[in-house]
Motif scaffolding. Sequence first.
Motif, short mmCIF file in Angstrom:
data_model
loop_
_atom_site.label_atom_id
_atom_site.label_comp_id
_atom_site.label_asym_id
_atom_site.label_seq_id
_atom_site.Cartn_x
_atom_site.Cartn_y
_atom_site.Cartn_z
N UNK A 71 0.86 -1.19 0.00
CA UNK A 71 0.00 0.00 0.00
C UNK A 71 0.89 1.23 0.00
N UNK A 72 1.41 1.53 -1.18
CA UNK A 72 2.38 2.61 -1.32
C UNK A 72 2.02 3.47 -2.52
N UNK A 73 2.67 4.61 -2.61
CA UNK A 73 2.42 5.54 -3.71
C UNK A 73 3.73 6.18 -4.18
N UNK A 74 3.64 6.85 -5.32
CA UNK A 74 4.78 7.50 -5.95
C UNK A 74 4.42 8.94 -6.29
N UNK A 75 5.38 9.83 -6.15
CA UNK A 75 5.14 11.25 -6.38
C UNK A 75 6.22 11.81 -7.31
N UNK A 97 -1.06 -1.87 -11.56
CA UNK A 97 -0.39 -1.23 -10.43
C UNK A 97 -0.04 0.19 -10.82
N UNK A 98 0.21 1.01 -9.82
CA UNK A 98 0.69 2.36 -10.07
C UNK A 98 2.18 2.41 -10.31
N UNK A 99 2.83 1.25 -10.34
CA UNK A 99 4.28 1.19 -10.48
C UNK A 99 4.72 0.83 -11.89
N UNK A 150 -0.84 2.06 -5.45
CA UNK A 150 -1.30 0.68 -5.48
C UNK A 150 -2.42 0.51 -4.46
N UNK A 151 -3.37 -0.36 -4.78
CA UNK A 151 -4.47 -0.66 -3.86
C UNK A 151 -4.78 -2.15 -3.95
N UNK A 152 -5.47 -2.68 -2.95
CA UNK A 152 -5.79 -4.10 -2.92
C UNK A 152 -6.69 -4.49 -4.09
N UNK A 153 -6.43 -5.68 -4.64
CA UNK A 153 -7.11 -6.15 -5.83
C UNK A 153 -7.85 -7.45 -5.57
N UNK A 157 -7.87 3.38 -1.72
CA UNK A 157 -7.77 4.59 -2.53
C UNK A 157 -8.09 5.84 -1.72
N UNK A 158 -9.11 5.74 -0.88
CA UNK A 158 -9.47 6.88 -0.03
C UNK A 158 -8.35 7.19 0.96
#
Length: 502
Positions: free
Chosen positions: A85-89, A113-115, A135-138, A162-163
Motif C-alpha cells: 500500500x504505497x504511492x509514488x510522487x 499497479x501504479x508502479x 497501489x491498492x488491494x485487488x 484509494x481513499x
Amino acid sequence: MHPVVHTRYGSVRGTLGPSGIAAFKGVPYAIPPLGELRFRPPLPPRPWNGVRDAVDYGPTAPKSPYAPPFDQLIPEVDIPGEDFLNLNVWTPDPAGRLPVMVWLHGGAFANGSGSAPCYDGTAFARDGVVLVTLNYRLGVEGFLHLATDHSEATANLGLLDQIAALEWVRDNIGGFGGDPEAVTVFGESAGAMSIGTLLAMPAARGLFHRAVLQSGAAHHTLSPTSAALVGNRLAQILGVPPTRAAIGEVPPKRLLPAQQRLRAEISARPDPRLWGEAVHNLMPFEPVVDGRTLPTPPVDAIDAGAAAGIDVLVGTNRDEYRLFLVPTGMSALVGEEMLERAATGYGLKPVEGVAAYRAAFEEASPGLLLAEIATDWFYRIPALRLADAQSRHGARAYVYEFAWQPPTFDGQLGACHASELPFVFDALDDPAFVGLLGPHPPQQVADAMHAAWVAFATAGDPGWPRYDADRPVMRFGGATGFPAAVETDPRGALRTSWDGVR
C-alpha cells in the motif's frame, strides 16, 4: 543531489532527474494489510525515524499475470513484498503550490499497479503538475463480499485503500509542492470505475475537486446478493467455509489461482442464476453496494446530486471492446445468433436494437457489430450518463473520444481499450505498447491529449465546450487528419437506442 521531503510519518529521500523533476517512489500510505489486518480497512503507516529512501518502486498488490494474449499487449509489473500500500510522487518544485493529479490504475479490479513504467509522472511534472500514482488491494483481497458478512465486516477495501491514499495526499502533498485544495483524480478502466464509485462514497467527499474518467464511469457495481454468489463459489473452489476468517487463512499463492478459475467459470457459463450481475461485466470482483461504505448504486447517487460541484472530464475509446474480441480471435467466431443473444442480454431489443447498429455499420461483421454494442454498453453510454448528471447539477462536464486507429492486427484492433494510455501520459516511446499500437504512434495526438488533461487539472477547462444539450465531444485522432476536433453528438441515433435501458 537527493531531495528530501518531510511527511507526517517521517522524511523521504527521492531522486532528481536531469530535467529537474524530483521523484519519490514506494512511499507507504498505510500499514501492510497482513495477518490480523487482512480483510480490514487500511490504517495509517507507522512513523519511522531518520530518512527513508524512496528511490525505487515499492511492492505491488498480489495479483496473477494477465492471460494470453493480453500479457503481451497490456503493460504489467509484479514487484514482490508486503508493504504494497504505497504511492509514488513526481514534482517539479517541492517548494511550489501546484495542481495535483492522482492516478488510479485499471486492470479489471484484479490486475495493474501504479508502479508500471508507462505511468511515469515526469511529463505531467514537466508541465507543472504534481503527479501521484498508487497501489491498492485487488481481487479477493480488495473486493470480497460474502453472504455471511455483517456489520463487523467491511466491503470495498480496495476503494478504502484509494481513499486512504487520497487522505495521505490531503495531509502530505504540500511538502512536495502540491496544492491539497486542487486535487484531480484520474483513472482508466477499473480506475475510472473506482472514481465513478468514489463520487458516491461519503468517505471520499472533499478529497478531490475534479475527476477524469477514462473508459469507465458509475455503472459498474455488484449488489450484495451477486457479490455473495461470487464469494460463496470462491469458498467452494478453495474448499473452505464461506467466511472471511476461513478465506483469510488461505495464502495468496492459493488464492490467486482460485480467483483466476472463478473468472474463467463466469466467462464459460455466464448464467445470472449463478453469478447475478457479474455475468454482464465478466468481472467477479467489483465495488459492492453494501449499504455502508457505498450506500446506494453510484449512478443513482450521482444522478441525485451526490457529486454536485465536482467537474468531470469523461470519455471512451472509439472501439473499446475490440481489445477483447480481435486479439483472441473471438470476433471471427461471433455469428448472428450470438450477436442477437448478447444484445438481448445487454437490454437492447433483439430486432430493433441490432437493426440500428446494422444500419449504422453496414459493412461490419457480426463480431465487429458485437464490439460496437458492447463498447456502448460497457463504456460510452455510462460516460454520457455521468456527464449529463454532472451538468444537471451545475458542475462543468466535458466529454472526449479517443479515435486513433493503429495498424496492428491488420487494422482491425481500432482505438481499443487501453490504447489511449501512452497518449495521456505522453509516453509513446514506451516499448511496452508496441504490440498494441505499433512502432510509431502520432506524437501530435499525444501532445493534444496530454495538454488537455493538464489544462483540466490546472484550470478546470480542457479546451473545448462543456457538455450540454448540443452534446459536443472532442475527438482525439480519427479520420479528420487533425490531432483533435469537436464533433456534435457523434452516433446520436445509437445513443438514443439505450434510453431507458442503460
